[in-house]
Design an enzyme around this catalytic site. Structure first.
Site, mmCIF file in Angstrom:
data_model
loop_
_atom_site.group_PDB
_atom_site.id
_atom_site.type_symbol
_atom_site.label_atom_id
_atom_site.label_comp_id
_atom_site.label_asym_id
_atom_site.label_seq_id
_atom_site.Cartn_x
_atom_site.Cartn_y
_atom_site.Cartn_z
ATOM 1 N N ASN A 17 -47.557 -27.326 8.926
ATOM 2 C CA ASN A 17 -46.911 -27.973 7.784
ATOM 3 C C ASN A 17 -45.804 -27.056 7.250
ATOM 4 O O ASN A 17 -46.077 -25.913 6.877
ATOM 5 C CB ASN A 17 -47.975 -28.246 6.710
ATOM 6 C CG ASN A 17 -47.399 -28.933 5.496
ATOM 7 O OD1 ASN A 17 -46.347 -28.547 4.990
ATOM 8 N ND2 ASN A 17 -48.074 -29.954 5.002
ATOM 9 N N HIS A 20 -43.563 -25.762 2.684
ATOM 10 C CA HIS A 20 -43.329 -24.590 1.831
ATOM 11 C C HIS A 20 -42.005 -23.894 2.130
ATOM 12 O O HIS A 20 -41.481 -23.164 1.291
ATOM 13 C CB HIS A 20 -44.516 -23.634 1.908
ATOM 14 C CG HIS A 20 -45.766 -24.294 1.418
ATOM 15 N ND1 HIS A 20 -45.976 -24.565 0.088
ATOM 16 C CD2 HIS A 20 -46.812 -24.816 2.087
ATOM 17 C CE1 HIS A 20 -47.117 -25.211 -0.044
ATOM 18 N NE2 HIS A 20 -47.649 -25.374 1.154
ATOM 19 N N ARG A 28 -33.505 -22.376 -4.807
ATOM 20 C CA ARG A 28 -32.140 -21.892 -4.982
ATOM 21 C C ARG A 28 -31.072 -22.841 -4.471
ATOM 22 O O ARG A 28 -29.886 -22.640 -4.731
ATOM 23 C CB ARG A 28 -31.973 -20.572 -4.201
ATOM 24 C CG ARG A 28 -32.564 -19.359 -4.856
ATOM 25 C CD ARG A 28 -31.631 -18.872 -5.950
ATOM 26 N NE ARG A 28 -32.152 -17.684 -6.574
ATOM 27 C CZ ARG A 28 -31.698 -16.448 -6.303
ATOM 28 N NH1 ARG A 28 -30.758 -16.260 -5.424
ATOM 29 N NH2 ARG A 28 -32.221 -15.421 -6.929
ATOM 30 N N HIS A 53 -44.177 -33.443 4.304
ATOM 31 C CA HIS A 53 -44.558 -34.430 3.279
ATOM 32 C C HIS A 53 -43.310 -34.837 2.492
ATOM 33 O O HIS A 53 -42.746 -34.037 1.737
ATOM 34 C CB HIS A 53 -45.601 -33.788 2.351
ATOM 35 C CG HIS A 53 -46.177 -34.720 1.335
ATOM 36 N ND1 HIS A 53 -47.243 -34.366 0.540
ATOM 37 C CD2 HIS A 53 -45.851 -35.978 0.961
ATOM 38 C CE1 HIS A 53 -47.543 -35.374 -0.272
ATOM 39 N NE2 HIS A 53 -46.696 -36.358 -0.040
ATOM 40 N N ARG A 55 -42.359 -36.364 -0.432
ATOM 41 C CA ARG A 55 -42.961 -36.820 -1.695
ATOM 42 C C ARG A 55 -42.029 -37.779 -2.429
ATOM 43 O O ARG A 55 -40.813 -37.720 -2.282
ATOM 44 C CB ARG A 55 -43.231 -35.605 -2.606
ATOM 45 C CG ARG A 55 -44.385 -34.732 -2.153
ATOM 46 C CD ARG A 55 -44.553 -33.570 -3.141
ATOM 47 N NE ARG A 55 -44.747 -34.062 -4.488
ATOM 48 C CZ ARG A 55 -45.945 -34.259 -5.061
ATOM 49 N NH1 ARG A 55 -47.046 -33.975 -4.405
ATOM 50 N NH2 ARG A 55 -46.021 -34.715 -6.286
ATOM 51 N N ARG A 59 -39.858 -33.093 -4.254
ATOM 52 C CA ARG A 59 -39.807 -31.740 -4.795
ATOM 53 C C ARG A 59 -39.638 -30.672 -3.716
ATOM 54 O O ARG A 59 -39.240 -29.567 -4.019
ATOM 55 C CB ARG A 59 -40.998 -31.519 -5.712
ATOM 56 C CG ARG A 59 -42.144 -30.821 -5.177
ATOM 57 C CD ARG A 59 -43.210 -30.710 -6.244
ATOM 58 N NE ARG A 59 -44.458 -30.404 -5.582
ATOM 59 C CZ ARG A 59 -45.636 -30.643 -6.072
ATOM 60 N NH1 ARG A 59 -45.746 -31.216 -7.244
ATOM 61 N NH2 ARG A 59 -46.703 -30.325 -5.407
ATOM 62 N N GLU A 80 -46.270 -36.864 6.249
ATOM 63 C CA GLU A 80 -47.218 -37.139 5.160
ATOM 64 C C GLU A 80 -46.496 -37.947 4.107
ATOM 65 O O GLU A 80 -45.354 -37.633 3.756
ATOM 66 C CB GLU A 80 -47.652 -35.825 4.519
ATOM 67 C CG GLU A 80 -48.864 -35.220 5.109
ATOM 68 C CD GLU A 80 -49.245 -33.983 4.318
ATOM 69 O OE1 GLU A 80 -49.173 -33.990 3.079
ATOM 70 O OE2 GLU A 80 -49.587 -33.008 4.976
ATOM 71 N N THR A 110 -50.704 -29.376 -5.234
ATOM 72 C CA THR A 110 -50.750 -29.809 -3.854
ATOM 73 C C THR A 110 -51.624 -31.052 -3.811
ATOM 74 O O THR A 110 -52.145 -31.463 -4.843
ATOM 75 C CB THR A 110 -51.296 -28.682 -2.942
ATOM 76 O OG1 THR A 110 -51.335 -29.143 -1.588
ATOM 77 C CG2 THR A 110 -52.690 -28.242 -3.350
ATOM 78 N N THR A 111 -51.775 -31.671 -2.618
ATOM 79 C CA THR A 111 -52.553 -32.905 -2.562
ATOM 80 C C THR A 111 -53.998 -32.633 -3.002
ATOM 81 O O THR A 111 -54.698 -31.862 -2.384
ATOM 82 C CB THR A 111 -52.550 -33.472 -1.125
ATOM 83 O OG1 THR A 111 -51.221 -33.417 -0.631
ATOM 84 C CG2 THR A 111 -53.046 -34.892 -1.094
ATOM 85 N N GLU A 161 -57.732 -37.960 8.666
ATOM 86 C CA GLU A 161 -57.686 -36.500 8.503
ATOM 87 C C GLU A 161 -58.679 -36.161 7.408
ATOM 88 O O GLU A 161 -58.554 -36.653 6.278
ATOM 89 C CB GLU A 161 -56.266 -36.032 8.127
ATOM 90 C CG GLU A 161 -56.217 -34.525 7.901
ATOM 91 C CD GLU A 161 -54.809 -33.977 7.668
ATOM 92 O OE1 GLU A 161 -53.832 -34.625 8.098
ATOM 93 O OE2 GLU A 161 -54.706 -32.902 7.059
ATOM 94 N N HIS A 201 -56.158 -28.858 5.025
ATOM 95 C CA HIS A 201 -55.980 -28.506 3.610
ATOM 96 C C HIS A 201 -56.751 -27.238 3.265
ATOM 97 O O HIS A 201 -57.963 -27.173 3.440
ATOM 98 C CB HIS A 201 -56.384 -29.627 2.642
ATOM 99 C CG HIS A 201 -55.568 -29.562 1.387
ATOM 100 N ND1 HIS A 201 -55.848 -28.686 0.384
ATOM 101 C CD2 HIS A 201 -54.430 -30.183 1.024
ATOM 102 C CE1 HIS A 201 -54.942 -28.804 -0.562
ATOM 103 N NE2 HIS A 201 -54.055 -29.702 -0.191
#
Ligand code: PXP
Length: 247
Positions: A17, A20, A28, A53, A55, A59, A80, A110-111, A161, A201
């Site tokens: 994933n 991040h 920035r 993901h 969203r 974000r 996701e 997080t989820t 999952e 997760h």
């Protein structure tokens, strides 16, 4: 390869994933932190799928990231997403290999927790049907709970999952063992119903191996721990270590 085709005694594949990396970029702007570059490097280090993901609040991962990932990665894109109709439209247009449906709350870090398939059957079934019609395979991110699993199967999911957050966060060894067994029992039950079973997760370099030993698991999806480890050893090494650990 589906879980049903997977040999019962083979180890799960690794999905990395890269959300991040996008979080760092959004802090920035600019492109010094690039989710696509991270995805390509992860693939080189052995990742067998890339998880991102998109969203509703955008974000971290942006629409353009998904387009670039779909166009350029060599493995599978696992998108996701929530069951929001706009996001479903985007997924049907971009056609990732797989969509993993997750619950989404605005302020969560997080989820948190899996989808409630029991109470949200109608909406989730409609999302599965739309995505399947666009040739997108669908996985449901759910807690290791028999009721959720049988509802997922009843509404036509082929992949689930299992949410491993509770196991990963267990405060002591006794509880961790109990929650590991809960995931193992859920995986066994889901496989008996013919479902392909992934998990993820909160997994890290200390807790992923025990989980990977659960028979028949298809894929583990791991993000945060790998990106944190990458700060010290580099992303290639961090992905490689996790791959070796679970395989
Ligand atoms: N699987 C799902 C469905 C997730 O929502 C997440 C978090 O985005 C992950 C796996 C990866 O979790 P983590 O970043 O804690 O490894």
């Amino acid at each position: 390869m589906s879980g049903a085709e997977k040999e019962f005694n083979s180890m799960p594949t690794l999905g990395v994933n890269i959300d991040h990396v996008a979080t760092l970029r959004q802090a920035r702007g600019g492109n010094l932190a690039d989710p696509l570059a991270a995805a390509l490097l992860s693939e080189k280090a052995g990742a067998q799928s890339i998880v991102a993901h998109l969203r509703e609040d955008r974000r971290h991962i942006q629409d353009r990231d998904i387009q670039l990932l779909k166009k350029n990665i060599k493995t599978r894109l696992n998108l996701e997403m929530s069951v929001n109709s706009e996001i479903i439209k985007i997924a049907c247009r971009i056609k990732p290999y797989q969509a993993t449906l997750v619950p989404e709350r605005r302020k969560e870090l997080t989820t948190e927790g899996g989808l409630n398939v029991v109470s949200g059957q109608k909406q989730i079934a409609a999302a599965i049907s739309k995505l399947n019609k666009s040739q997108v395979a669908v996985s449901l991110f759910i807690d290791p709970d028999f009721k959720q699993i049988s509802s997922a199967q009843k509404i036509g999911a082929k992949i689930i999952e299992l949410h491993t957050g509770a196991y990963a966060e267990a405060k002591n060894l006794k509880l961790r063992k109990k929650l590991l067994q809960q995931v193992a029992d859920a995986a066994f039950y889901a496989q008996k119903l013919g479902l392909t079973v992934n998990a993820g997760h909160g997994l890290d370099y200390n807790n992923a191996r025990a989980l990977a030993l659960i028979p028949g698991l298809n894929e583990l999806n791991i993000g945060y721990a790998i990106i944190c480890r990458a700060l010290y050893v580099g992303l290639f090494q961090a992905v490689r270590e996790m791959g070796e650990l679970i395989q």
